[in-house]
Design an enzyme around this catalytic site. Structure first.
Site, PDB file in Angstrom:
ATOM      1  N   GLY A   1     -26.421   1.929   2.362  1.00 33.42           N
ATOM      2  CA  GLY A   1     -25.220   2.760   2.297  1.00 33.42           C
ATOM      3  C   GLY A   1     -24.029   1.846   2.055  1.00 33.42           C
TER       4      GLY A   1
ATOM      5  N   ARG B   1     -18.955  -9.255   1.974  1.00 36.88           N
ATOM      6  CA  ARG B   1     -19.719  -8.260   2.724  1.00 36.88           C
ATOM      7  C   ARG B   1     -18.893  -7.810   3.907  1.00 36.88           C
ATOM      8  NH1 ARG B   1     -24.278 -12.469   3.875  1.00 36.88           N
ATOM      9  NH2 ARG B   1     -22.379 -13.694   3.791  1.00 36.88           N
TER      10      ARG B   1
ATOM     11  N   ASP C   1       0.855  -1.183   0.000  1.00 41.32           N
ATOM     12  CA  ASP C   1       0.000   0.000   0.000  1.00 41.32           C
ATOM     13  C   ASP C   1       0.891   1.233   0.000  1.00 41.32           C
ATOM     14  OD1 ASP C   1      -3.246   0.126   1.082  1.00 41.32           O
ATOM     15  OD2 ASP C   1      -2.102   1.986   0.853  1.00 41.32           O
TER      16      ASP C   1
ATOM     17  N   CYS D   1     -20.106   0.031  -1.440  1.00 40.89           N
ATOM     18  CA  CYS D   1     -20.384  -0.622  -2.728  1.00 40.89           C
ATOM     19  C   CYS D   1     -21.689  -0.205  -3.383  1.00 40.89           C
ATOM     20  CB  CYS D   1     -20.367  -2.141  -2.547  1.00 40.89           C
ATOM     21  SG  CYS D   1     -18.731  -2.779  -2.212  1.00 40.89           S
TER      22      CYS D   1
ATOM     23  N   ASN E   1     -24.721  -6.353  -7.431  1.00 44.73           N
ATOM     24  CA  ASN E   1     -24.895  -5.280  -6.452  1.00 44.73           C
ATOM     25  C   ASN E   1     -26.116  -4.412  -6.763  1.00 44.73           C
ATOM     26  OD1 ASN E   1     -22.902  -6.019  -4.749  1.00 44.73           O
ATOM     27  ND2 ASN E   1     -21.462  -4.408  -5.288  1.00 44.73           N
TER      28      ASN E   1
HETATM   29  C1  UDX Z   1     -22.310  -5.384  -0.484  1.00 42.60           C
HETATM   30  C2  UDX Z   1     -22.605  -6.720  -1.164  1.00 42.60           C
HETATM   31  O1  UDX Z   1     -23.469  -7.500  -0.327  1.00 42.60           O
HETATM   32  C3  UDX Z   1     -21.312  -7.445  -1.470  1.00 42.60           C
HETATM   33  O2  UDX Z   1     -21.597  -8.660  -2.152  1.00 42.60           O
HETATM   34  C4  UDX Z   1     -20.451  -6.543  -2.337  1.00 42.60           C
HETATM   35  O3  UDX Z   1     -19.240  -7.141  -2.658  1.00 42.60           O
HETATM   36  C5  UDX Z   1     -20.203  -5.222  -1.627  1.00 42.60           C
HETATM   37  O4  UDX Z   1     -21.454  -4.612  -1.303  1.00 42.60           O
HETATM   38  P1  UDX Z   1     -21.690  -4.556   1.956  1.00 42.60           P
HETATM   39  O5  UDX Z   1     -21.566  -3.187   1.370  1.00 42.60           O
HETATM   40  O6  UDX Z   1     -20.676  -5.018   2.932  1.00 42.60           O
HETATM   41  O7  UDX Z   1     -21.727  -5.638   0.790  1.00 42.60           O
HETATM   42  O8  UDX Z   1     -23.097  -4.570   2.693  1.00 42.60           O
HETATM   43  P2  UDX Z   1     -24.450  -5.393   2.665  1.00 42.60           P
HETATM   44  O9  UDX Z   1     -24.509  -6.299   3.818  1.00 42.60           O
HETATM   45  O10 UDX Z   1     -24.713  -5.978   1.349  1.00 42.60           O
HETATM   46  O11 UDX Z   1     -25.486  -4.187   2.936  1.00 42.60           O
HETATM   47  C6  UDX Z   1     -25.541  -3.059   2.075  1.00 42.60           C
HETATM   48  C7  UDX Z   1     -26.517  -2.038   2.604  1.00 42.60           C
HETATM   49  O12 UDX Z   1     -27.862  -2.482   2.458  1.00 42.60           O
HETATM   50  C8  UDX Z   1     -26.370  -1.690   4.085  1.00 42.60           C
HETATM   51  O13 UDX Z   1     -26.536  -0.311   4.267  1.00 42.60           O
HETATM   52  C9  UDX Z   1     -27.472  -2.459   4.747  1.00 42.60           C
HETATM   53  O14 UDX Z   1     -27.900  -1.903   5.967  1.00 42.60           O
HETATM   54  C10 UDX Z   1     -28.553  -2.383   3.688  1.00 42.60           C
HETATM   55  N1  UDX Z   1     -29.518  -3.477   3.781  1.00 42.60           N
HETATM   56  C11 UDX Z   1     -29.150  -4.751   3.459  1.00 42.60           C
HETATM   57  C12 UDX Z   1     -30.822  -3.212   4.187  1.00 42.60           C
HETATM   58  O15 UDX Z   1     -31.182  -2.058   4.502  1.00 42.60           O
HETATM   59  N2  UDX Z   1     -31.716  -4.246   4.225  1.00 42.60           N
HETATM   60  C13 UDX Z   1     -31.382  -5.516   3.906  1.00 42.60           C
HETATM   61  O16 UDX Z   1     -32.250  -6.392   3.963  1.00 42.60           O
HETATM   62  C14 UDX Z   1     -30.055  -5.791   3.516  1.00 42.60           C
END
Ligand code: UDX
Length: 435
Positions: free
Chosen positions: A260, A154, A31, A263, A211
């Site tokens: 949020g 995730r 990095d 990703c 996504n």
């Molecule tokens: C996501 C994807 O799941 C992952 O496969 C990708 O590589 C990167 O983006 P992540 O950003 O870690 O992963 O979060 P994730 O658990 O997917 O949740 C994303 C957002 O959706 C969060 O803000 C979460 O609170 C919201 N969410 C998720 C909801 O509001 N309701 C749900 O039922 C699921």
């Protein structure tokens, strides 16, 4: 032993480096950020991620994992270089590829012949092929095969996702690269992880499509939840019954204040920009983006309606991270909500089990409470934005004692509702009415 160099030690890069070392490979993480590197060299993780530090230390101790800021040297020693640098959004939503481009130039200059470069960063469709061309333009003598290997981990479950992925997607035209990658990931064969072999463009689109679909699913349930509140339906029952349909599945049907993270917001905007660039109508995903912004603002409208006015009100905000089990606040609904609360002249006290430091760096001069109950002292309203488990066990009797007002807006439906009436709370959850 295959020597792997991972460029970028953010969430994706660090988990990849630590995970591949745990598979038994020799891994060097690099990095440009020297402070990050010195933290890592001491066996400490700069990110909050379940299980990562233990795995990091185990592999450093075994001599399989090290870290350096000398990218050129690390690249020159590698058989395989993983690139997991950031691709942040530019103001128009398209991805800024400057970090990726400089990594490519460094690889073109320093990698040995027959090195394989694997792009993990999420990049617009067509980028991998352009990077392949860039390498040859930069150094026509270089013999480097490029592979697209998008990451689906995730946050908060990244280690578990690395060792138990739903699938591994590998986009390449090269048989040699395929053979090397197959060997690299062979421990996953033992647990029968499916591999999707495809061309680079397909791999790139799989990532965006996945996504965007998930972001749309969350947005869908959020709007159903908003409707359920008004028509007297219960979103939990709606989501459960929807989820019983195998075609829909029960996951990602939890309503909240909007998605949020690092990703979904970035990738949905990038996908819309990719559509625009190719003249393809991406109206569905553009609507998802807009609806998610509205969902965040809706929290303010609800709170205002419950309190009459936000001016001079003491608001306790519990939960700042974009979801539980992470200290990440990137694009978290809390950022929009707290900024708007302050703009409306409310007094805000915040609490989060992990994300408080990150949050207070971005929005300073807030009162940060050392516990969730402390945040509630003299509050007119309690607003819950993240589904942390510790909020599930909050005692309404103590909440009633601490608060001076009675308004609770529980956007993640985490509180135990049994005593809401007894203490005369004015309560709203997401997607149902408390009768
Ligand atoms: C996501 C994807 O799941 C992952 O496969 C990708 O590589 C990167 O983006 P992540 O950003 O870690 O992963 O979060 P994730 O658990 O997917 O949740 C994303 C957002 O959706 C969060 O803000 C979460 O609170 C919201 N969410 C998720 C909801 O509001 N309701 C749900 O039922 C699921």
């Amino acid at each position: 032993m295959t020597h792997i160099t991972v460029i970028g030690t953010g969430y994706v890069g660090l988990v990849t480096a630590v995970g591949l070392a745990d598979f038994g490979h020799k891994v060097t993480g690099v990095d440009l950020d020297t402070s990050k590197i010195s933290v890592l060299q001491k066996g400490k993780s700069p990110i909050y991620e379940k299980g990562i530090e233990e795995c990091l230390q185990r592999n450093i101790k075994a001599g399989r994992l090290d870290f350096t800021a000398d990218i050129a040297d690390a690249v020159s020693r590698a058989d395989v270089v993983f690139i997991a640098v950031g691709t942040p959004p530019r103001p128009d939503g398209s991805a800024d590829l400057s970090q990726l481009e400089s990594s490519m130039d460094c690889i073109a200059d320093n990698a040995r012949n027959n090195t394989i470069a694997v792009i993990k960063s999420t990049v617009p469709v067509g980028t991998n092929r352009r990077m392949q061309e860039r390498i040859f333009k930069h150094n026509p003598a270089a013999k480097i095969e490029l592979v697209s290997n998008p990451e689906f981990l995730r946050e908060g479950r990244a280690m578990q996702d690395f060792f138990h992925p739903d699938r591994i997607v590998i986009g390449t035209d090269s048989q040699e690269a395929r053979d090397v990658l197959e060997k690299l990931y062979s421990p996953l064969n033992l647990i029968s992880v499916p591999f999707v072999w495809c061309n680079m463009e397909t791999a790139e689109l799989i990532k965006y499509a996945s996504n965007a679909f998930l972001a749309a699913k969350v947005t869908f349930i959020n709007q159903m939840s908003n409707l359920a509140e008004v028509v007297g339906a219960d979103i939990h029952a709606v989501a459960r019954a929807m989820g019983m349909d195998g075609r829909i599945s029960s996951k990602f049907l939890h309503p909240g204040p909007g998605y949020g993270g690092s990703c979904f917001p970035k990738d949905t905007r990038a996908l819309a920009a990719i559509g625009d660039a190719h003249g393809v109508n991406m109206s569905l995903i553009k609507t998802v983006i807009e609806a998610n912004e509205q969902q965040k603002m809706r929290v303010l409208d609800q709170l205002k309606a419950m309190l009459g006015s936000l001016t001079d009100k003491n608001i306790a905000v519990l939960g700042l991270a974009f979801k539980s089990e992470t200290d990440d606040i990137r694009e978290a609904p809390s950022l929009t909500v707290v900024r708007e609360l302050l703009r409306a002249s409310a007094r805000v006290t915040v609490h989060d089990p992990a994300a408080m430091d990150n949050f207070c760096k971005v929005i300073p001069n807030l009162t940060a409470a050392s516990s969730s109950y402390m945040a509630l002292e003299n509050a007119d309203a309690l607003l819950i934005l993240t589904d942390w488990n510790e909020y599930r066990s909050l005692d309404l009797r103590i909440i009633a004692e601490k608060m001076r007002g009675r308004v609770i807006l529980d956007t993640r439906n985490v509180l135990n509702k049994s005593l809401i009436k007894e203490y005369n709370f004015i309560y709203r959850g997401s997607g149902y009415r408390l009768d």
